[in-house]
Motif scaffolding. Structure first.
Motif, PDB file in Angstrom:
ATOM      1  N   TYR A 178       0.745  -1.323   0.097  1.00 53.04           N
ATOM      2  CA  TYR A 178       0.196  -0.023  -0.076  1.00 53.04           C
ATOM      3  C   TYR A 178       0.665   1.498  -0.282  1.00 53.04           C
ATOM      4  N   PHE A 179       2.198   1.042   1.007  1.00 55.48           N
ATOM      5  CA  PHE A 179       2.749   2.311   1.204  1.00 55.48           C
ATOM      6  C   PHE A 179       3.801   2.526  -0.013  1.00 55.48           C
ATOM      7  N   GLU A 180       3.617   1.109  -0.991  1.00 54.83           N
ATOM      8  CA  GLU A 180       4.547   1.995  -1.741  1.00 54.83           C
ATOM      9  C   GLU A 180       3.998   2.443  -3.651  1.00 54.83           C
ATOM     10  N   LYS A 181       2.609   1.614  -3.468  1.00 53.25           N
ATOM     11  CA  LYS A 181       1.752   2.062  -4.059  1.00 53.25           C
ATOM     12  C   LYS A 181       1.371   4.033  -4.195  1.00 53.25           C
ATOM     13  N   GLU A 182       0.851   3.920  -3.420  1.00 56.88           N
ATOM     14  CA  GLU A 182       0.888   5.488  -3.021  1.00 56.88           C
ATOM     15  C   GLU A 182       1.418   6.519  -3.130  1.00 56.88           C
ATOM     16  N   ALA A 183       2.822   6.136  -2.911  1.00 55.72           N
ATOM     17  CA  ALA A 183       4.077   7.073  -2.761  1.00 55.72           C
ATOM     18  C   ALA A 183       4.336   7.354  -4.723  1.00 55.72           C
ATOM     19  N   GLN A 184       4.001   6.091  -4.860  1.00 57.07           N
ATOM     20  CA  GLN A 184       3.878   6.091  -6.181  1.00 57.07           C
ATOM     21  C   GLN A 184       2.767   6.950  -7.725  1.00 57.07           C
ATOM     22  N   ILE A 185       1.628   6.547  -6.558  1.00 58.68           N
ATOM     23  CA  ILE A 185       1.128   7.522  -6.915  1.00 58.68           C
ATOM     24  C   ILE A 185       0.813   8.566  -7.271  1.00 58.68           C
ATOM     25  N   LYS A 186       0.959   9.606  -5.780  1.00 58.65           N
ATOM     26  CA  LYS A 186       1.294  10.413  -5.323  1.00 58.65           C
ATOM     27  C   LYS A 186       2.244  11.449  -6.279  1.00 58.65           C
ATOM     28  N   GLU A 187       3.402  10.394  -5.810  1.00 55.37           N
ATOM     29  CA  GLU A 187       4.299  11.000  -7.175  1.00 55.37           C
ATOM     30  C   GLU A 187       4.150  11.656  -8.927  1.00 55.37           C
ATOM     31  N   GLN A 188       3.583  10.652  -8.993  1.00 54.96           N
ATOM     32  CA  GLN A 188       3.057  10.769 -10.268  1.00 54.96           C
ATOM     33  C   GLN A 188       1.842  11.872 -10.719  1.00 54.96           C
ATOM     34  N   ALA A 189       0.813  12.177  -9.577  1.00 60.38           N
ATOM     35  CA  ALA A 189      -0.216  12.999  -9.957  1.00 60.38           C
ATOM     36  C   ALA A 189      -0.057  13.991  -9.395  1.00 60.38           C
ATOM     37  N   ILE A 190       1.729  14.561  -8.289  1.00 58.96           N
ATOM     38  CA  ILE A 190       1.899  15.791  -8.826  1.00 58.96           C
ATOM     39  C   ILE A 190       2.524  15.789  -9.746  1.00 58.96           C
ATOM     40  N   GLU A 191       3.269  15.631 -10.617  1.00 59.79           N
ATOM     41  CA  GLU A 191       4.188  15.444 -11.774  1.00 59.79           C
ATOM     42  C   GLU A 191       2.865  16.117 -12.812  1.00 59.79           C
ATOM     43  N   LEU A 192       1.536  14.996 -12.876  1.00 54.93           N
ATOM     44  CA  LEU A 192       1.156  15.701 -13.845  1.00 54.93           C
ATOM     45  C   LEU A 192       0.225  16.681 -13.615  1.00 54.93           C
ATOM     46  N   LEU A 193       0.247  17.224 -11.845  1.00 54.82           N
ATOM     47  CA  LEU A 193      -0.383  18.563 -12.016  1.00 54.82           C
ATOM     48  C   LEU A 193       0.359  19.091 -11.534  1.00 54.82           C
ATOM     49  N   GLY A 194       1.969  18.963 -13.101  1.00 55.43           N
ATOM     50  CA  GLY A 194       2.712  20.330 -12.415  1.00 55.43           C
ATOM     51  C   GLY A 194       2.975  20.996 -14.294  1.00 55.43           C
ATOM     52  N   ILE A 195       1.877  19.936 -15.139  1.00 57.98           N
ATOM     53  CA  ILE A 195       2.180  20.868 -16.130  1.00 57.98           C
ATOM     54  C   ILE A 195       1.147  21.563 -16.860  1.00 57.98           C
ATOM     55  N   PHE A 196       0.423  22.228 -15.353  1.00 65.04           N
ATOM     56  CA  PHE A 196      -0.812  22.927 -16.018  1.00 65.04           C
ATOM     57  C   PHE A 196      -0.268  24.135 -13.925  1.00 65.04           C
ATOM     58  N   GLY A 197       1.009  23.619 -13.724  1.00 60.80           N
ATOM     59  CA  GLY A 197       1.408  24.693 -12.041  1.00 60.80           C
ATOM     60  C   GLY A 197       0.601  23.975 -11.356  1.00 60.80           C
ATOM     61  N   LEU A 198      -0.305  23.160 -11.527  1.00 61.16           N
ATOM     62  CA  LEU A 198      -1.256  22.634  -9.728  1.00 61.16           C
ATOM     63  C   LEU A 198      -0.321  21.958  -9.081  1.00 61.16           C
ATOM     64  N   ASP A 199       0.511  22.059  -9.310  1.00 64.34           N
ATOM     65  CA  ASP A 199       1.072  21.017  -8.062  1.00 64.34           C
ATOM     66  C   ASP A 199       1.345  21.736  -6.551  1.00 64.34           C
ATOM     67  N   LYS A 200       1.406  23.084  -6.563  1.00 63.99           N
ATOM     68  CA  LYS A 200       1.586  23.692  -5.613  1.00 63.99           C
ATOM     69  C   LYS A 200      -0.078  23.825  -5.144  1.00 63.99           C
ATOM     70  N   LYS A 201      -0.923  23.362  -5.174  1.00 63.99           N
ATOM     71  CA  LYS A 201      -2.632  23.480  -5.051  1.00 63.99           C
ATOM     72  C   LYS A 201      -3.511  22.310  -4.704  1.00 63.99           C
ATOM     73  N   THR A 202      -1.810  21.289  -4.327  1.00 64.65           N
ATOM     74  CA  THR A 202      -3.199  19.345  -4.244  1.00 64.65           C
ATOM     75  C   THR A 202      -4.238  19.242  -3.414  1.00 64.65           C
ATOM     76  N   ASP A 203      -3.504  20.008  -2.598  1.00 64.95           N
ATOM     77  CA  ASP A 203      -4.197  20.661  -0.468  1.00 64.95           C
ATOM     78  C   ASP A 203      -5.620  20.978  -0.851  1.00 64.95           C
ATOM     79  N   GLU A 204      -5.986  22.056  -2.039  1.00 64.76           N
ATOM     80  CA  GLU A 204      -7.414  22.970  -1.671  1.00 64.76           C
ATOM     81  C   GLU A 204      -8.627  21.488  -2.390  1.00 64.76           C
ATOM     82  N   LEU A 205      -9.700  22.803  -2.473  1.00 68.38           N
ATOM     83  CA  LEU A 205     -11.000  21.390  -3.584  1.00 68.38           C
ATOM     84  C   LEU A 205     -11.121  21.814  -4.550  1.00 68.38           C
TER      85      LEU A 205
END
Lengths: 292, 315, 261
Positions: C127-154
Motif C-alpha cells: 500500500y505504502f509503495e503504491k500510494e507513494a508512486q500514485i502521489k508522485e505521478q499525480a504531482i508530476e501531472l499537476l505540474g503541467i499546469f502549475g497545479l502542483d502547488k495547490k494539491t490540498d485545495e478543494l
C-alpha cells in the motif's frame, strides 16, 4: 370465490384510505421532488383532530371530517413554510433528513401531549352490515369508499379545471419557466401541501372510524405504504396514486387473508423493491434522463 | 508523516483507555457508566460503517439497523450454544459475514436506485429482515432471545471498536476508498476515469454491513436480550442522526457524534418522548444551520489545525 | 503516421424521434490532433458521449486500435472504455468538487497503479509503495499546469480556468492513448486560450496521444488541428485541413450568422 370477493371489498376500503394519503405524496413529489416523510404523521394528526372534535365538541361525521381537513391543510402549509422552504436549494439528502426530523417531531410531540396509549373513536357511522351473496359489506366500508372517491373527484377537478391546478401542473414540469410566466412558485407549492395534507387529514378520520383505534405512531406504516402506492402508480401522477393505493390495499388484505398477517408489511415492501427494479417509472410515471 | 499520525492516534486511544480504566477501578464509574461506554462503542462502529455507505460512497441508506440485527442474531445463536471466547469469535465472524452477504444482496438489486428511492428501498429491506426475525422459530419470534451469555466487557468492546474503525479508516484512505468518494461526487465523471461504480457501490454496502454486523455481535454478547423490535426504523434513524451530526464523510465526526448523542440519550433516558423531540429538533436545526454537520468532510488532525491557522493568518 | 487509433462507422444515435447523431463515419490517426466543430446543438457532445459509452449508440460501430487487436467498443460501459485508453473532459465541468485537487487526480489513477482490498484495509508495505508512486505521478501531472502547488485545495475552490486545467490533468492521469477534449477553452480569455492551445500540442507530443477536440474558438482549432470534421444537425458535412474547411461553402452556410470564419 366468496372469500376472494370479501378480500376485495376489504382491500378496497383500506386501499381507498391509502390512495388518499398517496395523493399527498405524489403531488408534493411531483412538484418539489421530496419524499415528505412527515405526511404519514399529518394523517395521524388528522385522526386525532377528528377524535377530539367528535369526543369533546362533539361534532358529527361531516363537520369533524371538514374540521380535520382544514386543520391539516393549515398544518401542511406551516410545515412547508417553516421546514422545507428554507432548504429548497439544499442537497436532496439534507431535505430528506429534515423531513425525517419533522416526522419524528410530530410523532413525539403528540406522544408527549396525549400519551403513547391507544384511543378509541366512538361510532360515528352506523355499524350496519349487508350480506350480498355471502359477501359482507359494512356501511362504514361503503361510506369510506364513497367519501374517498368523492374527495378524489374534487381533487381531480381542482387540478384539471382550476387556475391553481394549472399552476401546479406547470410548476411540476418546470418551476423556473412557470415563475417566468408569472406563477408564484411559493404559493403553488404551499397550495399542493395544503391539498395533500387535507386529504391525509380526511384519511385519518376515516381510518379512525374503520379501525376505531388511534395512536401517535399510527402514521409511520400507512405513510410508507402510501408512498409505495404512489411509486407504484408512477410518482407525480394523480390517477396513478389512486390506482396504486387501491392495489396496495388489496395486496395487503390478500396476503393477510390467504397467508399470514405477520407477513403483510414485508409483502408490501417486497412489492416496492420489485416495482423499483422492474418498472422504476411506475404505472403512469415519466422517465427523466440526466444531461451530460 | 503516516507514522506520526499513527503514533498520535495510538497515544490518544491509550490515554482514553487508561482514563476509563482508572475511573472504573476507583469506582467513580459504576456499572451504569460501563453500559453507557458499551453503547458508545456500538454506536461509534455503527455510525462509522453507515458513514462509509452514506457519507463516503453517497448511497443513502435507511436500513442500517437491519444489518446490525443480522450480526446480532447470528452471534447470539452461536454463543448460546458455545458460550466461550471461541464461540464469541466464531459468532462475530459468522454474524458479520452473514451481514455482509445481505449487504451484497441489497447492494446488487438497488444499484440502479439513488437518493430517496434508495432510502425507501433500504428501509423496506430492513423491515423485511425485521419481519423475518419476528416469524422465525429459531429466533423465538417477537419474544426474542433471552439469557444470551455475556462474553463482552467494555475493554473488549473498546479494542474491537478501535480496531474496526481503524480498518474502515484505512479503507477510506486508499484507492478503493477514493473510488467510493468519487461516486458520491459525480457518477458520470467517476466512470469516465475508469471506476466501476457498480462494484464500488456494492463494496460499500457489503463492507458497511460487515462492520454493522460486528457491532450487532458486540451488542448481543453484552446486553443479554435480543428482540426484533430493537432493530426497527428508529434505530436506523438513530444511527443516521449520529452520522449527520458528526458530518457525512468524516470518521472523526462520527466518533464524536456517537459519543455526544449516546451521552445525551443516556441523560434523557427517563424522558423517552422528550429525547425524541430533542432528536427531531436537532435534525431539523442541523440541516438548516449546519447541513455539513459538526466537521463537514474534514477529519480532526494536525493538518486541519495548521490549515485553519494558515487561513486565519491569510485574513 | 502509423494507422488509425480510432474509427467510427455509420454511428447513429436517436432519442425518441430526434436523431442527434446520424450516420457519422470518421477516423482519428495515431498521434493526430483532430478538431470537431459545428454550430450549437450540432451533436458534438453527443458524439463524445457515444465514444465514451455514456450513451449506447442506436446503430453503427466504434473501434479502437490501441492494443494488439482492434476492439469494438459498442455497448461497452464507460469505465471499460476508459481502460481501453480513451479519456475525456466535460463541457460543463464535472470535477469531484468536494475533494482535493490531488484526490481528483489520484482517483483517475485508479486503474494504472493498483493494489488489492486487503492492502487497503491493512495498509501493508505494498500500500505504502503504491500510494507513494500514485502521489508522485499525480504531482508530476499537476505540474503541467502549475497545479502542483495547490494539491490540498478543494477542486471547487479553484478559479474557473484552473478547473478546466484540472479536468485535463485528471483525464491524463488515466494514462490514455486517445484524449477527447470538450471545449477546453470555453470561458477563457485570448491569452489563456493561446497558452492552452500550446499546452495541448505539447501534451500531445510528449505523451504520444491522439487528440480529438471540440472547440468553438476558431483560432485554437485552426492553429493546432491537423484535420477538422464539421458536424451540423448530427450529420458530418465536411472534413479536411484547416485551409480546406475555411473555404468550404457548406461549412460557411452552416455557420452563417453565427460566427465568422
Amino acid at each position: 370465490m366468496r372469500m376472494f370477493l370479501q378480500q376485495v371489498v376489504n382491500g378496497l376500503s383500506v386501499g381507498s384510505i391509502y390512495a388518499l394519503i398517496a395523493l399527498g405524496y405524489t403531488m408534493v413529489y411531483g412538484i418539489i421532488k421530496l419524499i415528505n416523510f412527515a405526511h404519514g404523521d399529518v394523517y395521524m394528526l388528522g385522526a386525532y383532530i377528528g377524535y377530539f372534535a367528535t369526543v369533546y365538541l362533539p361534532l358529527s361525521f361531516f363537520p369533524a371530517l371538514l374540521l380535520s381537513m382544514v386543520s391539516c391543510a393549515l398544518l401542511g402549509a406551516i410545515i412547508e413554510r417553516v421546514a422545507y422552504r428554507p432548504l429548497r436549494q439544499s442537497p436532496k439528502i439534507a431535505v430528506l433528513i429534515t423531513a425525517i426530523g419533522v416526522s419524528l417531531l410530530l410523532e413525539y410531540t403528540m406522544m408527549y401531549f396525549v400519551g403513547a396509549g391507544v384511543r378509541s373513536y366512538k361510532a360515528l357511522l352506523p355499524t350496519d352490515t349487508y350480506n350480498v351473496g355471502g359477501v359482507i359489506f359494512g356501511f362504514q366500508q361503503i361510506a369510506i369508499i364513497i367519501t374517498a372517491i368523492a374527495l378524489m373527484a374534487v381533487l381531480q377537478f381542482i387540478v384539471l379545471k382550476t387556475k391553481m391546478g394549472k399552476a401546479m401542473r406547470a410548476v411540476s414540469i418546470d418551476a423556473d419557466a412557470a415563475q417566468l410566466m408569472g406563477i408564484s412558485v411559493d404559493r403553488t407549492i404551499s397550495f399542493a401541501f395544503m391539498l395533500g395534507s387535507a386529504l391525509a387529514g380526511a384519511a385519518g378520520v376515516l381510518v379512525g372510524i374503520y379501525y376505531s383505534s388511534i395512536n401517535p405512531l399510527m402514521g409511520t406504516m400507512p405513510g410508507l405504504k402510501a408512498f409505495i402506492a404512489a411509486v407504484f402508480g408512477g410518482i407525480g401522477s394523480i390517477p396513478g396514486a389512486m390506482v396504486g393505493g387501491l392495489a396496495i390495499g388489496i395486496l395487503e388484505t390478500f396476503v393477510a387473508g390467504y397467508g399470514s398477517s405477520m407477513y403483510r408489511d414485508a409483502a408490501v415492501f417486497f412489492f416496492l423493491i420489485v416495482i423499483l427494479l422492474a418498472m422504476p417509472g411506475g404505472l403512469m410515471g415519466m422517465k427523466r434522463t440526466e444531461k451530460v | 508523516m503516516f507514522k506520526a499520525k499513527n503514533i498520535a492516534a495510538v497515544a490518544l486511544l491509550a490515554a482514553v483507555y487508561t482514563a476509563i480504566k482508572i475511573l472504573r477501578l476507583t469506582g467513580i464509574f459504576g456499572s451504569y457508566h460501563e453500559i453507557t461506554i458499551a453503547q458508545i462503542c456500538i454506536n461509534m462502529l455503527l455510525a462509522c460503517s453507515l458513514n462509509l455507505i452514506t457519507g463516503f460512497a453517497g448511497q443513502f441508506s435507511l436500513g442500517h439497523a437491519g444489518f446490525m440485527s443480522i450480526g446480532a442474531y447470528a452471534c447470539a445463536l452461536i454463543i448460546i450454544r458455545f458460550p466461550s471466547v471461541y464461540g464469541f469469535m466464531l459468532g462475530l465472524i459468522a454474524g458479520s459475514l452473514a451481514s455482509a452477504v445481505v449487504g451484497l444482496a441489497i447492494g446488487i438489486p438497488t444499484l440502479r436506485l439513488s437518493g430517496d428511492y434508495l432510502a425507501i428501498a433500504t428501509l423496506g429491506m430492513a423491515e423485511i429482515i425485521k419481519v423475518v426475525f419476528f416469524n422465525l422459530k429459531i429466533t423465538n419470534g417477537a419474544a426474542g432471545l433471552m439469557n444470551i451469555p455475556r462474553l463482552m466487557n467494555w475493554e473488549w468492546m473498546f479494542c474491537l471498536t478501535a480496531g474496526s474503525v481503524a480498518l474502515i479508516n484505512n479503507f477510506i484512505n486508499s484507492r478503493h476508498g477514493r473510488a467510493c468518494m468519487s461516486i458520491r461526487e459525480d457518477e458520470i465523471a467517476s466512470q469516465s476515469v475508469g471506476i466501476d461504480i457498480a462494484l464500488y457501490k456494492i463494496a460499500a454496502f457489503a463492507i458497511g454491513a460487515f462492520f454493522a454486523g460486528i457491532s450487532g455481535g458486540m451488542y448481543a454478547a453484552y446486553f443479554y436480550v435480543l428482540k426484533p423490535g430493537i432493530f426497527g426504523l428508529l434505530k436506523s434513524i438513530d444511527i443516521l442522526v449520529i452520522v449527520v451530526l458528526g458530518g457525512l464523510g468524516s470518521i472523526s465526526g462520527s466518533i464524536i457524534g456517537a459519543a455526544l448523542l449516546t451521552l445525551i440519550s443516556a441523560l434523557l433516558q427517563d424522558f423517552a418522548s422528550l429525547r425524541m423531540i430533542i432528536y427531531a429538533l436537532m435534525l431539523i436545526a442541523i440541516m438548516m444551520f449546519r447541513p455539513q454537520g459538526l466537521l463537514g468532510t474534514n477529519e480532526i488532525s494536525f493538518a486541519l489545525f495548521t490549515r485553519a491557522l494558515k487561513r486565519e493568518s491569510a485574513k | 503516421m502509423s494507422g488509425n487509433a480510432l474509427t467510427v462507422e455509420k454511428l447513429t444515435k436517436s432519442f425518441g424521434g430526434i436523431t442527434a447523431v446520424s450516420n457519422v463515419t470518421l477516423h482519428i490517426g495515431k498521434g493526430e490532433l483532430v478538431g470537431l466543430i459545428g454550430p450549437n446543438g450540432a451533436g458534438k457532445t453527443t458524439l463524445f458521449n457515444l465514444l465514451t459509452g455514456v450513451y449506447a449508440p442506436t446503430s453503427g460501430d466504434i473501434t479502437a486500435y490501441l492494443g494488439e487487436q482492434p476492439k469494438s467498443m459498442r455497448g461497452m460501459p464507460p469505465h471499460k472504455i476508459s481502460r481501453v485508453g480513451i479519456a475525456r473532459t466535460f463541457q460543463n465541468i464535472r470535477l469531484f468538487s468536494d475533494l482535493s485537487v490531488l484526490d481528483n487526480v489520484r482517483i483517475a489513477m485508479h486503474n494504472s497503479i493498483e493494489y488489492g482490498f486487503a492492502a487497503s484495509f491493512f495498509h501493508t508495505k505494498r500500500y505504502f509503495e503504491k500510494e507513494a508512486q500514485i502521489k508522485e505521478q499525480a504531482i508530476e501531472l499537476l505540474g503541467i499546469f502549475g497545479l502542483d502547488k495547490k494539491t490540498d485545495e478543494l477542486a471547487r475552490s479553484l478559479p474557473y480556468g484552473e478547473q478546466r486545467h484540472l479536468e485535463i490533468v485528471r483525464a491524463l492521469a488515466t494514462k490514455p492513448e486517445i484524449l477527447l477534449l470538450d471545449e477546453p477553452a470555453a470561458g477563457m480569455n485570448q491569452s489563456e486560450t493561446l497558452e492552452l492551445a500550446e499546452t495541448i500540442s505539447a501534451i500531445k507530443s510528449s505523451y504520444g496521444l491522439s487528440v480529438f477536440l471540440i472547440e468553438h474558438d476558431m483560432s485554437v482549432v485552426m492553429s493546432i488541428c491537423e484535420r477538422i470534421y464539421v458536424l451540423d444537425y448530427g450529420v458530418l458535412i465536411a472534413d479536411g485541413t484547416p485551409e480546406e474547411i475555411r473555404s468550404n461553402k457548406k461549412v460557411i452556410a452552416a455557420y452563417l450568422g453565427e460566427e465568422k470564419l
